[in-house]
Design an enzyme around this catalytic site. Structure first.
Site, mmCIF file in Angstrom:
data_model
loop_
_atom_site.group_PDB
_atom_site.id
_atom_site.type_symbol
_atom_site.label_atom_id
_atom_site.label_comp_id
_atom_site.label_asym_id
_atom_site.label_seq_id
_atom_site.Cartn_x
_atom_site.Cartn_y
_atom_site.Cartn_z
ATOM 1 N N HIS A 105 45.612 68.716 -14.624
ATOM 2 C CA HIS A 105 46.409 69.697 -16.294
ATOM 3 C C HIS A 105 47.305 70.505 -15.687
ATOM 4 C CE1 HIS A 105 42.805 68.220 -18.439
ATOM 5 N NE2 HIS A 105 43.600 68.596 -18.867
ATOM 6 N N ASP A 108 44.992 73.098 -13.796
ATOM 7 C CA ASP A 108 43.788 72.781 -12.794
ATOM 8 C C ASP A 108 43.814 73.509 -11.321
ATOM 9 O OD1 ASP A 108 42.567 71.228 -14.223
ATOM 10 O OD2 ASP A 108 43.526 69.965 -14.288
ATOM 11 N N GLU A 236 45.541 61.215 -26.780
ATOM 12 C CA GLU A 236 44.252 60.723 -26.332
ATOM 13 C C GLU A 236 42.669 61.597 -27.640
ATOM 14 O OE1 GLU A 236 42.216 62.468 -21.916
ATOM 15 O OE2 GLU A 236 40.441 62.278 -23.248
ATOM 16 N N GLU A 272 39.273 57.365 -24.279
ATOM 17 C CA GLU A 272 37.626 57.818 -23.290
ATOM 18 C C GLU A 272 36.498 57.411 -23.953
ATOM 19 O OE1 GLU A 272 38.035 62.058 -21.818
ATOM 20 O OE2 GLU A 272 35.488 62.224 -22.288
ATOM 21 N N HIS A 275 34.799 59.934 -25.761
ATOM 22 C CA HIS A 275 35.120 59.916 -27.023
ATOM 23 C C HIS A 275 35.269 59.276 -28.780
ATOM 24 C CE1 HIS A 275 38.757 63.257 -25.134
ATOM 25 N NE2 HIS A 275 36.915 63.350 -24.682
ATOM 26 N N ASP A 300 39.617 56.630 -19.776
ATOM 27 C CA ASP A 300 39.060 57.811 -19.362
ATOM 28 C C ASP A 300 38.314 57.704 -19.292
ATOM 29 O OD1 ASP A 300 41.433 59.349 -18.845
ATOM 30 O OD2 ASP A 300 41.056 61.420 -19.525
ATOM 31 N N ASP A 311 29.636 66.107 -25.416
ATOM 32 C CA ASP A 311 30.979 65.377 -24.761
ATOM 33 C C ASP A 311 30.510 66.021 -23.429
ATOM 34 O OD1 ASP A 311 32.844 64.060 -23.911
ATOM 35 O OD2 ASP A 311 34.179 65.184 -23.826
ATOM 36 N N ASP A 343 37.305 60.587 -15.936
ATOM 37 C CA ASP A 343 36.796 61.892 -16.836
ATOM 38 C C ASP A 343 35.785 62.377 -16.612
ATOM 39 O OD1 ASP A 343 37.322 64.589 -18.281
ATOM 40 O OD2 ASP A 343 38.310 63.610 -19.513
HETATM 41 C C1 XUL Z 1 38.172 66.682 -22.702
HETATM 42 C C2 XUL Z 1 39.561 65.312 -21.713
HETATM 43 C C3 XUL Z 1 40.196 65.989 -21.603
HETATM 44 C C4 XUL Z 1 41.296 65.075 -21.354
HETATM 45 C C5 XUL Z 1 42.922 65.475 -20.847
HETATM 46 O O1 XUL Z 1 37.359 66.273 -23.988
HETATM 47 O O2 XUL Z 1 39.132 63.985 -21.871
HETATM 48 O O3 XUL Z 1 39.882 66.094 -19.866
HETATM 49 O O4 XUL Z 1 41.486 64.160 -20.518
HETATM 50 O O5 XUL Z 1 43.491 67.002 -21.284
HETATM 51 CO CO CO Z 2 39.727 62.972 -21.322
#
Ligand code: XUL
Ligand code: CO
Length: 441
Positions: A105, A108, A236, A272, A275, A300, A311, A343
């Protein structure tokens, strides 16, 4: 010149399953051929900048635990010198692990400026710094993204904010992040809507906010085409956290949203593992659904704690789970622009530089084992054989005619009544199939 952060590290080598060296791969062997492709090209591993280099180890009850030389001293300013030191260490780790990609990002990699103009100038300057390192090491960018959730200006959302100035600020920020992603040859651009949702309907116009998100995404897609960015745009999904209700809840919800705005052929998903769990699904469910809808993009990789309901972004360590995940990735035809982005973050007591390496090595090996098991299951038709058998009735002419539109409800009714069809239930054989999977992992 090395920063010395990791001490004297050499490149992590593959030593085979019997190795007890914590700084060696036991299963990830980048050049080994699996299902006709090098393992490295299947897995396309990426390291997430944020967890490993930007996150200080805080939790809701306590602040920083990690002591990193690129973190600002207490009360001190974050500087571009520190940002460059962070980049030096990050590329040392990417090189040591031999992972081909990274992801970041904007927030970061550069300190926030006093104005957006200054923030973008800093991002561009770090972009140049990255470009030189990428050239030198051969490491590539899997995806870039904008952090539209940490700063207080985004507390009520970015694209879905009630204040059009926030929408505009977010749009300008995303433009700058797509620009730098394109300049660095990024394979994808990701949008995760951490604050694109709401806490209470008492202060939220849900219909209006969803329409704002639709327009925002449409503009991103238009811009991508206008500048000739060749990467994929990925959403995402996540059901909640930080918002109570997040608009891009899961793959199915995102697909409905894309259809509504005519973007289903333009945007794919970055799925992810954690998620998926938060949404009450399994990872493989989300992968299979995305593949079946034609929107599978990237993953992810992490693992969530199954009890806490947060999470937790832990490194994957469950081979059977990875086997089922990569089984779906392989069935989807494998990654094209996507890859496997870690991630995942350390636990906050894992203070040592070596912990960062060991966590990634373990996660990488777990995925490699999963991939190899998945490839063998596919090769042996271990699951697809029984599956084909289960649906074999649909190969019959009459069954095909029912699906192709050649039969009406009345015709089908007539046939059933005249022939006296009595369906005979057959075993779903779940335990047998579970035992088959366990043979491979
Ligand atoms: C948050 C997440 C983020 C995204 C990118 O849960 O997964 O890190 O991957 O913004
Ligand atoms: Co993510």
């Amino acid at each position: 010149m090395s920063t010395g952060f990791f001490g004297d590290i050499a490149k992590i080598q593959y030593e085979g399953p019997d190795s007890t060296n914590p700084l060696a791969y036991r299963f990830y062997n980048p050049d080994e051929m699996v299902a006709g492709k090098r393992m490295e090209d299947h897995l396309r591993f990426a390291i997430a900048y944020w967890h490993s280099f930007a996150w200080p180890g805080g939790d809701p009850f306590g602040g920083q635990t990690f002591d990193r030389p690129w973190f600002p001293k207490a009360g001190g300013a974050d500087t571009m010198d520190l940002a460059r030191l962070k980049a030096d260490v990050a590329f040392e780790m990417f090189s040591a692990l031999g992972t081909p990609f990274f992801c970041f990002h904007d927030a970061d990699v550069r300190p926030e400026g006093d104005t957006l103009k200054e923030s973008i100038a800093r991002l561009d300057s770090i972009g140049d710094y990255f470009a030189a390192k990428m050239e030198e090491t051969g490491i590539r960018l899997l995806w870039g993204t904008a952090n539209l959730f940490s700063h207080r200006r985004y507390m009520a959302g970015a694209a879905t904010n009630p204040d059009p100035d926030v929408f505009a600020y977010a749009a300008a920020t995303v433009k700058s992040c797509i620009d730098v992603t394109r300049r660095l040859g990024g394979a994808n651009y990701v949008l995760w809507g951490g604050r694109e949702g709401y806490e209470t309907l008492l202060n939220t116009d849900l219909k209006r906010e969803r329409a704002q998100a639709g327009r925002f995404l449409s503009m991103v897609v238009e811009y991508k085409h206008r500048i000739g960015f060749e990467g994929a745009i990925l959403i995402e999904p996540k059901p909640q956290e930080p918002t109570k209700h997040q608009y891009d809840f899961d793959v199915a919800t995102v697909y409905g949203f894309l259809k509504e705005y005519g973007l289903e052929n333009e945007v794919k998903v970055n799925i992810e593992q954690g998620h998926a769990i938060l949404a009450g699904h399994s990872f493989e469910h989300e992968l299979a659904l995305a593949a079946s809808l034609g929107i599978f993009g990237s993953i992810d990789m992490n693992r969530n704690d199954y009890q806490s309901g947060w999470d937790t972004d832990q490194f994957p360590n469950n081979v059977p789970e990875m086997a089922l995940a990569f089984y779906e990735v392989l069935r989807a035809g494998g990654f094209t622009t996507g890859g496997t982005n870690f991630d995942a973050k350390l636990r906050r007591q894992s203070l040592d530089p070596q912990d960062l390496l060991i966590a990634h090595i373990g996660g990488i090996d777990c995925c490699a084992r999963g991939l190899k098991a998945a490839a063998r299951m596919i090769e042996d038709k271990a699951l697809s054989g029984p599956l084909d058998e289960r649906y074999a009735g649909w190969n019959e002419a009459e069954a095909k005619a029912m699906l192709s539109g050649e039969r009406t409800l009345e015709q089908i009714s007539q046939r059933v009544l005249s022939s006296g069809i009595e369906p005979q239930p057959k075993s779903g054989r779940q335990e047998y199939l579970e035992n088959v999977v366990n043979r491979y992992v």
